[in-house]
Design a protein around this motif. Structure first.
Motif, PDB file in Angstrom:
ATOM      1  N   ILE A 273      48.018  22.734  34.083  1.00  0.00           N
ATOM      2  CA  ILE A 273      48.686  24.662  34.175  1.00  0.00           C
ATOM      3  C   ILE A 273      49.029  24.863  33.272  1.00  0.00           C
ATOM      4  N   ASP A 274      49.666  24.681  32.433  1.00  0.00           N
ATOM      5  CA  ASP A 274      49.684  25.461  31.224  1.00  0.00           C
ATOM      6  C   ASP A 274      49.196  26.290  30.722  1.00  0.00           C
ATOM      7  N   GLU A 275      47.983  24.902  30.816  1.00  0.00           N
ATOM      8  CA  GLU A 275      46.568  25.449  29.270  1.00  0.00           C
ATOM      9  C   GLU A 275      45.738  26.345  30.617  1.00  0.00           C
ATOM     10  N   LEU A 276      46.006  26.617  31.852  1.00  0.00           N
ATOM     11  CA  LEU A 276      45.417  27.448  32.680  1.00  0.00           C
ATOM     12  C   LEU A 276      45.817  28.926  32.695  1.00  0.00           C
ATOM     13  N   ARG A 277      47.325  28.656  32.310  1.00  0.00           N
ATOM     14  CA  ARG A 277      47.636  30.256  32.105  1.00  0.00           C
ATOM     15  C   ARG A 277      47.635  30.641  31.014  1.00  0.00           C
ATOM     16  N   GLN A 278      48.106  29.725  30.036  1.00  0.00           N
ATOM     17  CA  GLN A 278      47.848  30.355  28.704  1.00  0.00           C
ATOM     18  C   GLN A 278      46.436  31.251  28.457  1.00  0.00           C
ATOM     19  N   LYS A 279      45.556  30.356  28.891  1.00  0.00           N
ATOM     20  CA  LYS A 279      44.120  30.597  28.791  1.00  0.00           C
ATOM     21  C   LYS A 279      43.650  31.954  29.942  1.00  0.00           C
ATOM     22  N   GLY A 280      44.440  32.848  29.641  1.00  0.00           N
ATOM     23  CA  GLY A 280      45.346  33.669  30.955  1.00  0.00           C
ATOM     24  C   GLY A 280      43.483  33.898  31.983  1.00  0.00           C
ATOM     25  N   LEU A 281      44.175  32.418  32.807  1.00  0.00           N
ATOM     26  CA  LEU A 281      42.624  31.880  33.839  1.00  0.00           C
ATOM     27  C   LEU A 281      43.708  32.092  35.180  1.00  0.00           C
ATOM     28  N   LEU A 282      44.608  31.990  35.431  1.00  0.00           N
ATOM     29  CA  LEU A 282      45.669  32.203  36.679  1.00  0.00           C
ATOM     30  C   LEU A 282      46.183  32.979  37.038  1.00  0.00           C
ATOM     31  N   VAL A 283      46.223  33.529  38.422  1.00  0.00           N
ATOM     32  CA  VAL A 283      46.882  34.750  38.808  1.00  0.00           C
ATOM     33  C   VAL A 283      47.446  34.251  39.987  1.00  0.00           C
ATOM     34  N   GLU A 284      48.626  35.160  40.656  1.00  0.00           N
ATOM     35  CA  GLU A 284      49.612  34.809  41.356  1.00  0.00           C
ATOM     36  C   GLU A 284      48.465  35.674  42.376  1.00  0.00           C
ATOM     37  N   ASP A 285      48.713  34.878  43.650  1.00  0.00           N
ATOM     38  CA  ASP A 285      48.234  35.400  44.899  1.00  0.00           C
ATOM     39  C   ASP A 285      48.412  34.832  46.611  1.00  0.00           C
ATOM     40  N   GLN A 286      49.262  36.154  47.092  1.00  0.00           N
ATOM     41  CA  GLN A 286      50.157  35.563  48.199  1.00  0.00           C
ATOM     42  C   GLN A 286      51.422  34.187  47.582  1.00  0.00           C
ATOM     43  N   GLY A 287      51.343  34.181  46.099  1.00  0.00           N
ATOM     44  CA  GLY A 287      52.922  32.976  46.234  1.00  0.00           C
ATOM     45  C   GLY A 287      51.846  31.839  45.461  1.00  0.00           C
ATOM     46  N   ALA A 288      50.547  32.094  45.858  1.00  0.00           N
ATOM     47  CA  ALA A 288      50.138  30.807  45.193  1.00  0.00           C
ATOM     48  C   ALA A 288      49.325  31.217  43.952  1.00  0.00           C
ATOM     49  N   GLN A 289      49.331  30.540  43.265  1.00  0.00           N
ATOM     50  CA  GLN A 289      48.293  30.563  41.580  1.00  0.00           C
ATOM     51  C   GLN A 289      46.546  30.369  41.895  1.00  0.00           C
ATOM     52  N   ILE A 290      46.476  30.725  41.606  1.00  0.00           N
ATOM     53  CA  ILE A 290      44.972  30.973  41.872  1.00  0.00           C
ATOM     54  C   ILE A 290      43.566  31.101  40.763  1.00  0.00           C
ATOM     55  N   VAL A 291      42.890  31.107  40.451  1.00  0.00           N
ATOM     56  CA  VAL A 291      41.803  31.241  39.318  1.00  0.00           C
ATOM     57  C   VAL A 291      40.258  31.964  40.441  1.00  0.00           C
ATOM     58  N   ARG A 292      40.690  33.074  40.041  1.00  0.00           N
ATOM     59  CA  ARG A 292      38.988  34.086  40.606  1.00  0.00           C
ATOM     60  C   ARG A 292      38.007  33.607  40.208  1.00  0.00           C
ATOM     61  N   LEU A 293      37.169  33.376  41.357  1.00  0.00           N
ATOM     62  CA  LEU A 293      35.814  32.662  40.577  1.00  0.00           C
ATOM     63  C   LEU A 293      34.890  34.126  41.613  1.00  0.00           C
ATOM     64  N   ASP A 294      35.477  35.167  42.140  1.00  0.00           N
ATOM     65  CA  ASP A 294      34.851  35.969  42.418  1.00  0.00           C
ATOM     66  C   ASP A 294      33.155  36.315  41.739  1.00  0.00           C
ATOM     67  N   ASP A 295      33.195  36.711  40.076  1.00  0.00           N
ATOM     68  CA  ASP A 295      31.736  36.746  39.423  1.00  0.00           C
ATOM     69  C   ASP A 295      30.783  36.000  39.427  1.00  0.00           C
ATOM     70  N   TYR A 296      31.274  34.570  40.252  1.00  0.00           N
ATOM     71  CA  TYR A 296      30.260  33.472  40.293  1.00  0.00           C
ATOM     72  C   TYR A 296      29.456  33.233  41.735  1.00  0.00           C
ATOM     73  N   GLY A 297      30.227  34.395  42.437  1.00  0.00           N
ATOM     74  CA  GLY A 297      30.292  34.687  44.229  1.00  0.00           C
ATOM     75  C   GLY A 297      30.542  33.042  44.840  1.00  0.00           C
ATOM     76  N   MET A 298      31.950  32.953  44.686  1.00  0.00           N
ATOM     77  CA  MET A 298      32.616  31.874  45.168  1.00  0.00           C
ATOM     78  C   MET A 298      33.896  31.859  45.053  1.00  0.00           C
ATOM     79  N   PRO A 299      34.569  31.815  46.228  1.00  0.00           N
ATOM     80  CA  PRO A 299      35.973  31.866  46.278  1.00  0.00           C
ATOM     81  C   PRO A 299      36.947  31.612  45.170  1.00  0.00           C
TER      82      PRO A 299
END
Ligand code: ARG
Length: 569
Positions: A273-299
């Motif tokens: 989780i730390d690594e994801l955050r540090q690499k700027g991949l983690l974003v908050e969405d309705q309280g949850a922490q997620i990695v956006r994959l829209d660019d790859y056509g995935m939820p």
């Protein structure tokens, strides 16, 4: 003797002489050689148009020139036909070489050391705690087991992992249910079935009484916090489940090197989780922490729920990292149903975004669904077939068949066990893994047709031939094997190492299953059309050697997919 390579050498040499100055490499020629679809066109064919550019001549000119220039004792003929150079291997030499190589290598025939120094992690079976093994688990368990055996056969070091599904709020609910209504003895006796009953009751009563859910949550929190009582019960649930599963694994002859499952990774997710955050991949969405994959056509991949709980995906990230750091794998295979295709595409994408370059070695080995005699299975609707029941039923049906067909057979129980279990395993591994399977008794246990019992029966038939006339002193005369039926058997035996190689390259055990059927069919054809107990002892010796090589190759092929072939049936 490697016919293909030797032919390539001869052709390259002849080309060099016939067309001075031109240089065609042996490997290049070997790569051009084809197996003609029809044996009348030779055993190997060189399509000379592939050489036109290098030699600056028309295909016809090349094939004409080379046909006249190539000869060798193992070649009965070399023909030039419309720009193709067709090579006919002397039948007796071919049979002698192939059968000789197979018998010299024995049970190792088809193996290699191409995987030496490489490690393959295989995640298979991966059952869930407090759930019973049903026939839906057959594919992952047996595909994984077959891959384990095949990779090992090719010299790889394998690590078999049963990634237990042993984490999640449902285990808190189970403890709550157990504390309210359960007792140790009943669960001991009833095993997983009893745990499932408790869980079902809990969910039913929670509909009326929502306070139960809080109780469940509290117990799960207790597991997370390492509360001794919670852990004791939880671990005991695990033991009970594994004991039930172990009976099935024993029947199937399946083993694992590790049972590190989801709970093992629950406390290893923070660095990820730390690594994801540090690499700027983690974003908050309705309280949850997620990695956006829209660019790859995935939820998005959900990493942390709004209550801070980790997910299946999060634990899989930690598991992949752990496997990499611990085993330094070359490949990390997940033998999991295609329902999880998206899950694994997301997982691999997140690993790639993290810059884990070793993620390239991760692969989802997916497979289709299993239904039973035309019916899809559904736990909710109570349409479920337990694997243990299916296997036991298969063994007793096999015993029934033996009692009918060969009532005087020794060790009937033991043979029935091998046939019954082998029939089920064979059925599961017969089609390419991505296809859905519909299990039918009359198809699995049929002694004719493309089934396990048919192949096993052919092996036993070979063994019976060998018992009758195994010790022939005469020097084999391989020209007795120049008929099409014997040659077809020889050709298949020759193909076997290539089939294993391809099966591993594609993670596709069904190639080996199908091969075993082809070889059994070819042998039976040979058996019906030729007298093995020939009066000519040298001819008899050659047919006995062919029988020996065929039976050994069938046995090895079945062994690689996890089936034991009895010597008598
Ligand atoms: N327990 C999971 C299931 O039954 C399969 C786990 C597969 N392995 C993994 N690392 N995700 O669906």
């Amino acid at each position: 003797m490697d016919f293909k390579l030797t032919i390539a050498q001869l052709a390259a040499e002849a080309a060099g002489k016939a067309f001075p100055g031109a240089d065609v490499g042996v490997d290049a020629v070997a790569g051009m050689l084809e197996t003609p679809p029809d044996a009348a066109m030779g055993d190997y064919a060189l399509p000379c148009f592939k050489l036109s550019k290098a030699l600056r001549k028309s295909p016809m000119m090349i094939s004409d020139a080379l046909a006249g220039a190539i000869s060798a004792p193992f070649l009965s003929r070399v023909e030039s036909v419309k720009g193709y150079l067709n090579f006919f291997v002397d039948r007796a030499t071919y049979a002698r070489e192939v059968v000789g190589a197979a018998l010299r290598a024995g049970a190792r025939y088809g193996s290699s050391d191409e995987g030496a120094g490489k490690t393959i992690v295989i995640d298979y079976s991966s059952i869930n705690i407090a759930k019973r093994f049903h026939i839906g688990h057959l594919s992952t368990t047996m595909i994984g087991n077959a891959l384990y055996k095949m990779y090992t056969f090719l010299g790889y070091h394998c690590v078999g992992v049963n990634h237990l599904g042993d984490w999640g709020t449902q285990f808190g609910k189970m403890i709550a249910a157990y504390k309210r209504w359960g007792d140790r003895e009943t669960v001991m006796k009833g095993g997983v079935d009893e745990m499932v009953k408790l869980y079902v009751r809990f969910n039913n009563e929670a509909k009326e009484n929502p306070a139960l859910d809080d109780e469940g949550r509290a117990w799960f929190k207790a597991i997370e916090d390492g509360n001794p009582e919670a852990l004791e019960i939880f671990n005991w649930f695990k033991q009970v489940t594994l004991k039930d599963a172990e009976r099935v694994y024993d029947m199937l002859g399946v083993r694992f090197d590790s049972y590190n499952g989801e709970s093992f990774y629950a406390d290893k997710v923070q660095p990820i989780i730390d690594e994801l955050r540090q690499k700027g991949l983690l974003v908050e969405d309705q309280g949850a922490q997620i990695v956006r994959l829209d660019d790859y056509g995935m939820p998005p991949a959900i990493i942390l729920r709004s209550d801070g709980a980790t997910l299946y995906m999060t634990r899989d990230l930690a598991a992949a990292k752990y496997r990499h750091d611990t085993y330094h794998f070359d490949k990390n295979l997940y033998v999991v149903a295609y329902q999880q295709d998206l899950q694994f595409r997301q997982l691999f994408k997140v690993m790639e975004l993290l810059g884990w370059d070793w993620a390239k070695g991760c692969e989802h080995v997916n497979f289709g669904m299993v239904s039973y005699e035309g019916q899809t299975l559904s736990t909710r609707e109570g349409r479920i077939v337990y694997l243990e029941d299916l296997l036991n039923q298969s063994v007793s049906k096999a015993l029934g068949i033996i009692n009918e067909k060969s009532p005087n057979l020794e060790n009937k129980e033991e043979v029935a066990r091998k046939i019954g279990i082998g029939a089920v395993v064979f059925f599961a591994l017969y089609n390419s893994r991505i296809k859905d399977i519909d299990f039918w008794w009359d198809r699995a246990l049929n002694f004719d047709g493309e089934t396990g019992p048919y192949v096993m029966y052919t092996h036993a038939r070979c063994m019976s031939v060998l018992r009758k006339c195994g010790d022939v002193d005469a020097v084999p005369d391989y020209s007795a094997l120049d008929d099409p039926e014997a040659q077809a058997v020889v050709r298949l035996i020759d193909d076997f190492p290539g089939v294993v190689h391809l099966a591993v390259e594609r993670n596709e055990p069904s190639l080996v299953t199908r091969f075993s059927v082809e070889l059994a069919k070819a042998y039976n054809k040979f058996y019906y059309e030729h007298r093995i107990l020939d009066d000519d002892l040298s001819a008899r010796a050659a047919r006995v050697q062919l029988t020996r090589a065929a039976s050994q190759t069938i046995k090895t092929a079945l062994g690689l997919i996890g089936i034991e072939a009895p010597d008598r049936m």
